[in-house]
Design a protein around this motif. Structure first.
Motif, PDB file in Angstrom:
ATOM      1  N   ILE D   2       0.875  -1.173   0.000  1.00 15.29           N
ATOM      2  CA  ILE D   2       0.000   0.000   0.000  1.00 15.29           C
ATOM      3  C   ILE D   2       0.907   1.217   0.000  1.00 15.29           C
ATOM      4  CG2 ILE D   2      -2.041   1.045   1.059  1.00 15.29           C
ATOM      5  CD1 ILE D   2      -2.432  -1.919   0.922  1.00 15.29           C
ATOM      6  N   GLY D   3       0.689   2.153  -0.918  1.00 19.35           N
ATOM      7  CA  GLY D   3       1.582   3.307  -1.048  1.00 19.35           C
ATOM      8  C   GLY D   3       2.788   2.926  -1.894  1.00 19.35           C
ATOM      9  N   GLY D   4       3.758   3.828  -1.913  1.00 22.55           N
ATOM     10  CA  GLY D   4       4.933   3.535  -2.739  1.00 22.55           C
ATOM     11  C   GLY D   4       4.652   3.703  -4.216  1.00 22.55           C
ATOM     12  N   GLY D   7       7.158   7.779  -8.165  1.00 28.07           N
ATOM     13  CA  GLY D   7       7.840   8.947  -7.625  1.00 28.07           C
ATOM     14  C   GLY D   7       7.942   8.984  -6.118  1.00 28.07           C
ATOM     15  N   ALA D  30      -1.914  -1.355  -3.791  1.00 29.05           N
ATOM     16  CA  ALA D  30      -2.757  -0.158  -3.949  1.00 29.05           C
ATOM     17  C   ALA D  30      -1.777   0.971  -3.745  1.00 29.05           C
ATOM     18  CB  ALA D  30      -3.872  -0.139  -2.910  1.00 29.05           C
ATOM     19  N   LEU D  31      -1.166   1.395  -4.813  1.00 26.78           N
ATOM     20  CA  LEU D  31       0.083   2.134  -4.706  1.00 26.78           C
ATOM     21  C   LEU D  31      -0.049   3.643  -4.556  1.00 26.78           C
ATOM     22  CD1 LEU D  31       2.166   0.209  -7.403  1.00 26.78           C
ATOM     23  CD2 LEU D  31       1.840  -0.335  -5.002  1.00 26.78           C
ATOM     24  N   HIS D  33      -2.556   7.338  -3.774  1.00 25.71           N
ATOM     25  CA  HIS D  33      -3.796   7.880  -3.199  1.00 25.71           C
ATOM     26  C   HIS D  33      -4.794   8.232  -4.312  1.00 25.71           C
ATOM     27  CE1 HIS D  33      -1.348  11.389  -4.079  1.00 25.71           C
ATOM     28  NE2 HIS D  33      -2.433  12.129  -4.032  1.00 25.71           N
ATOM     29  N   ALA D  76       3.401   1.576   3.053  1.00 18.80           N
ATOM     30  CA  ALA D  76       4.398   2.622   2.797  1.00 18.80           C
ATOM     31  C   ALA D  76       3.717   3.931   2.395  1.00 18.80           C
ATOM     32  CB  ALA D  76       5.376   2.150   1.723  1.00 18.80           C
ATOM     33  N   THR D  77       2.632   4.191   3.062  1.00 18.54           N
ATOM     34  CA  THR D  77       1.874   5.425   2.831  1.00 18.54           C
ATOM     35  C   THR D  77       2.352   6.497   3.809  1.00 18.54           C
ATOM     36  OG1 THR D  77       0.277   4.518   4.374  1.00 18.54           O
ATOM     37  CG2 THR D  77      -0.182   4.205   2.027  1.00 18.54           C
ATOM     38  N   ASN D  79       2.476   8.933   7.040  1.00 17.08           N
ATOM     39  CA  ASN D  79       2.378   8.514   8.442  1.00 17.08           C
ATOM     40  C   ASN D  79       0.956   8.423   8.983  1.00 17.08           C
ATOM     41  OD1 ASN D  79       5.070   8.846   8.042  1.00 17.08           O
ATOM     42  ND2 ASN D  79       5.350  10.536   9.480  1.00 17.08           N
ATOM     43  N   HIS D  82      -0.991   5.129   8.575  1.00 16.40           N
ATOM     44  CA  HIS D  82      -0.432   3.821   8.956  1.00 16.40           C
ATOM     45  C   HIS D  82      -1.362   3.054   9.888  1.00 16.40           C
ATOM     46  CE1 HIS D  82       4.009   5.274   8.189  1.00 16.40           C
ATOM     47  NE2 HIS D  82       3.276   5.262   7.102  1.00 16.40           N
ATOM     48  N   PRO D 101       6.919   6.202  11.173  1.00 18.11           N
ATOM     49  CA  PRO D 101       6.462   5.754  12.490  1.00 18.11           C
ATOM     50  C   PRO D 101       5.184   4.945  12.343  1.00 18.11           C
ATOM     51  CG  PRO D 101       5.816   8.032  12.152  1.00 18.11           C
ATOM     52  CD  PRO D 101       6.635   7.631  10.953  1.00 18.11           C
TER      53      PRO D 101
HETATM   54  N1  LIG Z   1      12.354   3.314   7.020  1.00 21.01           N
HETATM   55  C1  LIG Z   1      12.933   4.334   6.399  1.00 21.01           C
HETATM   56  O1  LIG Z   1      14.150   4.448   6.378  1.00 21.01           O
HETATM   57  C2  LIG Z   1      12.088   5.344   5.700  1.00 21.01           C
HETATM   58  C3  LIG Z   1      12.653   6.238   4.785  1.00 21.01           C
HETATM   59  C4  LIG Z   1      11.808   7.120   4.097  1.00 21.01           C
HETATM   60  C5  LIG Z   1      10.443   7.117   4.349  1.00 21.01           C
HETATM   61  N2  LIG Z   1       9.927   6.268   5.280  1.00 21.01           N
HETATM   62  C6  LIG Z   1       8.485   6.229   5.590  1.00 21.01           C
HETATM   63  O2  LIG Z   1       7.807   5.725   4.469  1.00 21.01           O
HETATM   64  C7  LIG Z   1       6.509   6.331   4.388  1.00 21.01           C
HETATM   65  C8  LIG Z   1       6.312   6.891   2.988  1.00 21.01           C
HETATM   66  O3  LIG Z   1       7.248   7.894   2.817  1.00 21.01           O
HETATM   67  P1  LIG Z   1       7.697   8.410   1.383  1.00 21.01           P
HETATM   68  O4  LIG Z   1       8.828   9.338   1.638  1.00 21.01           O
HETATM   69  O5  LIG Z   1       7.874   7.277   0.453  1.00 21.01           O
HETATM   70  O6  LIG Z   1       6.409   9.260   0.962  1.00 21.01           O
HETATM   71  P2  LIG Z   1       6.019   9.793  -0.467  1.00 21.01           P
HETATM   72  O7  LIG Z   1       5.148  10.938  -0.242  1.00 21.01           O
HETATM   73  O8  LIG Z   1       7.235   9.921  -1.326  1.00 21.01           O
HETATM   74  O9  LIG Z   1       5.149   8.613  -1.083  1.00 21.01           O
HETATM   75  C9  LIG Z   1       3.931   8.186  -0.497  1.00 21.01           C
HETATM   76  C10 LIG Z   1       3.213   7.308  -1.479  1.00 21.01           C
HETATM   77  O10 LIG Z   1       2.026   6.781  -0.846  1.00 21.01           O
HETATM   78  C11 LIG Z   1       0.902   6.981  -1.712  1.00 21.01           C
HETATM   79  N3  LIG Z   1      -0.276   7.094  -0.899  1.00 21.01           N
HETATM   80  C12 LIG Z   1      -0.639   8.116  -0.112  1.00 21.01           C
HETATM   81  N4  LIG Z   1      -1.808   7.842   0.498  1.00 21.01           N
HETATM   82  C13 LIG Z   1      -2.176   6.612   0.080  1.00 21.01           C
HETATM   83  C14 LIG Z   1      -3.312   5.810   0.339  1.00 21.01           C
HETATM   84  N5  LIG Z   1      -4.254   6.210   1.170  1.00 21.01           N
HETATM   85  N6  LIG Z   1      -3.381   4.636  -0.271  1.00 21.01           N
HETATM   86  C15 LIG Z   1      -2.415   4.215  -1.112  1.00 21.01           C
HETATM   87  N7  LIG Z   1      -1.340   4.960  -1.399  1.00 21.01           N
HETATM   88  C16 LIG Z   1      -1.239   6.142  -0.807  1.00 21.01           C
HETATM   89  C17 LIG Z   1       1.242   8.217  -2.470  1.00 21.01           C
HETATM   90  O11 LIG Z   1       0.487   8.306  -3.664  1.00 21.01           O
HETATM   91  C18 LIG Z   1       2.736   8.031  -2.717  1.00 21.01           C
HETATM   92  O12 LIG Z   1       2.950   7.248  -3.843  1.00 21.01           O
HETATM   93  C19 LIG Z   1       6.469   7.366   5.471  1.00 21.01           C
HETATM   94  O13 LIG Z   1       5.761   6.845   6.568  1.00 21.01           O
HETATM   95  C20 LIG Z   1       7.908   7.581   5.849  1.00 21.01           C
HETATM   96  O14 LIG Z   1       8.090   7.943   7.223  1.00 21.01           O
HETATM   97  C21 LIG Z   1      10.737   5.393   5.935  1.00 21.01           C
END
Ligand SMILES: NC(=O)c1ccc[n+]([C@@H]2O[C@H](COP(=O)([O-])OP(=O)(O)OC[C@H]3O[C@@H](n4cnc5c(N)ncnc54)[C@H](O)[C@@H]3O)[C@@H](O)[C@H]2O)c1
Ligand SMILES: NC(=O)c1ccc[n+]([C@@H]2O[C@H](COP(=O)([O-])OP(=O)(O)OC[C@H]3O[C@@H](n4cnc5c(N)ncnc54)[C@H](O)[C@@H]3O)[C@@H](O)[C@H]2O)c1
Ligand SMILES: NC(=O)c1ccc[n+]([C@@H]2O[C@H](COP(=O)([O-])OP(=O)(O)OC[C@H]3O[C@@H](n4cnc5c(N)ncnc54)[C@H](O)[C@@H]3O)[C@@H](O)[C@H]2O)c1
Ligand SMILES: NC(=O)c1ccc[n+]([C@@H]2O[C@H](COP(=O)([O-])OP(=O)(O)OC[C@H]3O[C@@H](n4cnc5c(N)ncnc54)[C@H](O)[C@@H]3O)[C@@H](O)[C@H]2O)c1
Lengths: 378, 378, 378, 378
Positions: D2-4, D7, D30-31, D33, D76-77, D79, D82, D101
């Motif tokens: 979910i997310g990811g 870009g 479901a990648l 939003h 991976a959406t 915060n 989550h 988190p």
């Molecule tokens: N563990 C680590 O080292 C690490 C590093 C970076 C980010 N993160 C965490 O990963 C998460 C994502 O961060 P990011 O930097 O990739 O964010 P980002 O904004 O780059 O990407 C978020 C993605 O999630 C999608 N999304 C948003 N809402 C959604 C939903 N309801 N359903 C499905 N997809 C949805 C968006 O369209 C986007 O593609 C955050 O919680 C961040 O804290 C962790």
């Protein structure tokens, strides 16, 4: 994949590198010189029973007969088998990624080059260290003129893993220094050619002639465990290359320094995410992998954000990524993305072979300068 | 002191190094090729008017006539004057510390060696980098067998300070590459001999023969700005040495690696307080200057506690400290402390000269192996 | 010199540093708490018999009576004696360089500051690490605005030399953690104040308040062997400081990072010849000691050419060099060269003392923020 | 997953890490939003049309209905989503790997922990840096007693990527410092918790209480961009943690030092293949990833031979490798391989959340010490 059976050294790195981007799927293999072991290990790794072959001939036959035949064959067997296997697959119309050294003789190398050309097949050779993002960036910097004319390149591949005299008779080590099994050169052929190829890759020039000083620091060895090679390149660059397997304290030791009219570069495989760059009359600065505004070549070869190390499996993956692009471009009959057109070729494998022979010859003749080019490129 | 006048490069380092331990007092000098400038600068530095001489002959006369004549004469003039001045002072019964290169020809070098022997005077040569505590410790480790038999030594002295083509005609730089002024070699004679001497110092072996590849990366230069030298030593060690003045990004670049049967060492002049040591089949470890339980040679050459860097002026000071001990021992007709008996000698200066000539000869002959020993040691 | 007798830790560094440039001559001393030992060691070091005193009072009397009395008195005795001795010499009209900590209480510190002012005598305090060329360059960069407004400074002095529990009862170590002998703080008072002073020196700001977390990792210790101090400075900068004596693996560990609006700096005492500088949105670059076009402050504090390490004795020498200039300027009734006016002052010693008291107070109160300024500067 | 979506920052690292060993196949997602964007990007990445869902509820329904439902859901959406997503999937019987988190409040965190327990589902949290081979080796060294009792741990996560005041209003940056969007903490919640978790992971201890100094170096920010946290752990270890986003010159800056009675360790994420280890009263030595005779935990987390860097994607892959083993062990109703039982858990996510709240509270109260444990673990 041919070779790379259970416990092999390089097999896992190929499976890692090829699968990492999801661009290749591992679907067929003849992984071991023992048919049964190869079949069962292949299935263990998830191959279908009918595509986990007992030997490479069986696989050649099996895959040739299929509609969904593999796109690319990786040859990761011991050196002496590379020629025969690579030749057979190219002739049957497969693209091949062959481990280095591509062949055992220059003549075989020329044959492979010709066969690949005639069959219009890709024959790549796994100088995998050129896959690192910052290595590609060095090449791009040189190509776009940041360093001006390149005066000198100094490459090294010096490790200490064969330094223990007590271990020299261990069969795992001994064969490498035995001409009957290893050919005319040991350490230069095994490691030196990586450094030499990198010198060519980064400068965009080819080696023309060389002079070598080769020694066996462990007396029982017939072939060299340490070599110093001076060379000249076709763009006028002077080259120096040191390779050793008795350099205790060095783990891997592949590194390169490039000096031009307008600046100098330094990079080391063990810390591959930093590139040291000094523009003439300025300060030394540190280029980080993943920086904004690097070259397209570097950007394409990078996956995670700055400050997160990328390692050797990702370098290998970049070679596979290039191959995937080349194969796709061929299928779609369109030109290859130039930033992806960087995988080492059969011609590189051939040139390395010519250099190996030249090193052995020069070394035997007290460092005489000898032509390092394969006959077909003279 | 002769030479080392106002604005000279090496003069201050000598005054710093000699005075640092309070073992020598700077009491007489002929500091400049312009008598007046020399006299006035000497007085400015605190010399008595009657001991701030206009030229070295005047000083030779003046000091010879005194009861409290100087104990040691440092010769820090340009290369071509070293022979004449050193010879004159030795013959008059002074101890001399001569800057490198000691002479311009092998024959002159042999003369100096003989004169020093006949007159029972110390003639030291300033290979000052051997004064570093950890360099001396390397030597001690080799001597006491920590590395076993030494297989290979790899030394470098590669900097980038003459890389700017636009600056190559600057007189400050140009003379160095002009055979009329610099002799048969430029970069090897200026820097390479430091690295070569260090290889001898650390291994306790002498160079017997060598093969060189020399190039001028800046086309207008007659003499080399980059050289690769392969050599052999009288204890069976293989040597490799790279020196360059066009290596942009390198500041000084003097470093050495020593590989034996039982371990490997790595040290670099720019970070002189750490020595990297890997005993065979163990881990790389970092030896710190000032550690407890180093060798007596290292301990004697160290002044401040561990974790506080000591730099190049203290290395020079160690050469002077050895000389003070040697002079004192001679006065007291007792043997010199062996841990202090490490200053480079006229024989080292002579051997360097023979190596310079051999490099030029081999380089001109396409890398032919040539005898690198002075005739008197063949 | 008072203190610094045979076998003392810091005595040799003072003699080295003061003599190195030939600006001071070592002419009188009361070197030991045992009169006879002090007298004989002084003579051994070359003092005249009548100026190698048995104790500091004798020396005060003796030197006061002479025409050629010493220009500067270095106080290198144990901490508890600094106040009394420094006070006496200042009142008698001598300039003093006092070892750190200058006094045992804030009140004593204020007295020294007043006495020095009233007597128009120099009272310097030996925060010798500020003598490094690149530390002075950092200060100059900050002062001239290269970093913009300074947001945060992070300093460390963390070593592991008191980490061995088995050695904790060794008298050489134990007294340091005993309030009766060491006062209210151990590791912060011994090492932390160097880091704190450096933060002030580099930023040009003074500490106003602080909060400390202090711990004794070795249970038998009453005073802290590890402390974390957060602080604020009068120019708005936020500070963080970690000091430890149980950090096994760290040799000395003095380092500083400075972050401003327009760039960041990083420097470490153990590799003092390189300074890491990243201008905002550019690359990390390495500033080398001895580079052309550094600041006048850096240039004045450097002696040998780039690529040759300068170490801690030369840093100390720079403090003495500043003092020589200050004394000379005073004699010649002219202003001091601003690039030389950088030696740490009695006010710095006083501020450190106030910080030590504040750390102890805050640490005891669970990290409460407390005023860190001496009363006279509130 | 979910997310990811296209870009996104972390999406690629998950796909890389999960696919790398061939242990997971990416089969549903479901990648994004934006439903359409998510569906089409999913198919582009090779998902079947019916498993490339428009939103997470659709996927929950779709996958729940399938026989071949996914084994693991990666969340991976952003915060704030989550909690809801993770909760729903756990309740529906899926294993979950949630990004950090894990939740926005402590209460939500406790709910997740309970739900996972009650449903006997794995809920992992992606503290991916603990996947590095040498981080696991540190933990193993501590656990087996190599360092003796741990006295102090010092962790950092300091970068400079939010230091540009001119860029602070950029929406990509601004939301992070806005309490409405980011919650009670910015830099500590984003980066600090990685360092804090690593301190727990390596020492095997949990944080009990803490004191924080938090500041906003860029004035327009409501939440902190720099924090210093002192803490205590349940095994008696003292902790120090610095985190910053204005530290210009630092790229990533995650590092850790661990000091025990019998030795000290130092490791940095940017050079993850070397671990610095000093056993008490011995020398600093360098442990290399891939060495022979490391711990089973380190061996299991390593893939390529010594001297070849492994980077961050392989660390992530190790988390997935552990999860694959855990899932398999559960299916096979056998115990998990202890060397694989190292993935961070919901309890870790919960503890981080409690620490975030504690840091905000202590920071607001001038550094008061506050309980850092979640209520359910008090
Ligand atoms: N563990 C680590 O080292 C690490 C590093 C970076 C980010 N993160 C965490 O990963 C998460 C994502 O961060 P990011 O930097 O990739 O964010 P980002 O904004 O780059 O990407 C978020 C993605 O999630 C999608 N999304 C948003 N809402 C959604 C939903 N309801 N359903 C499905 N997809 C949805 C968006 O369209 C986007 O593609 C955050 O919680 C961040 O804290 C962790
Ligand atoms: N590019 C690089 O960086 C790099 C690094 C290491 C090795 N290599 C090259 O990879 C090749 C393999 O080296 P390795 O160290 O993995 O060797 P290895 O001995 O560890 O493994 C060789 C594998 O090939 C199998 N094999 C042997 N003959 C076979 C046959 N006829 N058919 C099918 N399988 C067969 C063996 O059973 C074994 O599994 C060599 O050519 C070597 O030079 C390249
Ligand atoms: N050991 C080392 O590491 C090292 C480093 C640098 C230079 N050197 C050697 O030191 C020597 C001097 O080099 P430099 O770079 O200081 O040169 P320089 O040109 O900077 O200074 C030479 C000085 O000698 C004086 N001089 C010249 N002829 C004289 C004469 N006949 N009588 C008295 N004084 C005379 C000049 O006036 C000048 O002050 C050279 O031989 C050089 O190779 C050695
Ligand atoms: N600035 C620095 O970096 C630094 C470093 C180390 C020590 N120090 C300071 O230097 C001072 C001395 O420290 P040390 O480690 O050299 O101590 P030490 O114990 O090694 O030596 C002290 C010396 O002072 C002599 N002495 C004691 N009382 C005396 C008296 N009343 N009159 C004359 N001599 C007397 C002793 O005989 C001994 O020779 C301390 O204040 C310490 O904090 C500063």
């Amino acid at each position: 994949m041919i070779g790379g059976g259970e416990g092999s050294q390089i097999g896992p790195a190929h499976r890692l590198g090829s699968g990492l981007d999801g661009l290749f799927e591992f679907t067929a293999g003849a992984l071991d010189h023992r048919p049964e072991a190869g079949r069962s290990y292949g299935q263990q790794l998830g191959l279908a029973a009918d595509r986990s072959y007992g030997d490479w001939r069986e696989m050649l036959e099996g895959e040739s007969a299929r509609e969904d035949r593999v796109d690319l064959v990786t040859v990761a067997t011991p050196n002496s088998t590379h020629f025969e296997i690579t030749k057979a697959y190219l002739e049957a119309g497969f693209h091949v990624l062959c481990e280095k050294p591509m062949t055992m003789t220059v003549d075989e190398g020329e044959q492979i080059v010709r066969i690949a050309q005639e069959n219009k097949r890709i024959c790549a050779v796994n100088y995998g260290y050129t896959g690192y993002s910052l290595v590609r960036h060095m090449r791009a910097m040189v190509a776009r003129g940041d360093l001006g004319k390149i005066r000198l390149v100094n490459a090294e591949f010096a490790h200490g893993h064969h330094a223990d005299a007590a271990d020299a008779d261990n069969p795992r080590v001994r064969w490498r220094y035995d001409p009957a099994q290893a050919g005319v050169s040991a350490q230069f052929a095994d490691c030196g050619i990586h450094a030499l190829h990198m010198a060519s890759f980064v400068t965009g020039q080819e080696v023309t002639k060389l002079s070598a000083d080769i020694v066996s620091c462990i007396a029982s060895r017939e072939l060299e465990d340490d070599a110093m090679v001076n060379f000249r390149m076709d763009g006028g660059t002077v080259g120096r290359l040191w390779t050793s397997s008795i350099a205790i304290g060095r783990q891997h030791g592949l590194s390169i320094q490039v000096f031009g009219e307008k600046g100098g570069l330094r990079w080391s495989q063990e810390q591959p995410n930093q590139l040291y760059w000094m523009p003439l009359n300025q300060r030394l600065q540190i280029i980080e992998r993943g920086e904004t505004n690097l070259s397209p070549e570097a950007d394409r070869a990078t996956r995670v954000t700055i400050g997160h190390a990328e390692g050797m499996p990702l370098a290998f993956a970049n070679i596979y990524k290039d191959l995937a692009e080349a194969i796709r471009a061929e299928k779609e009959t369109r030109p290859t993305d130039p930033a992806a057109d960087l995988y080492p070729r059969a011609t590189d494998g051939l040139r390395s072979m010519a250099a190996v022979v030249a090193v052995a010859k020069s070394g035997a003749a007290g460092g005489e300068w000898v032509d390092a080019r394969p006959p077909m490129f003279r």
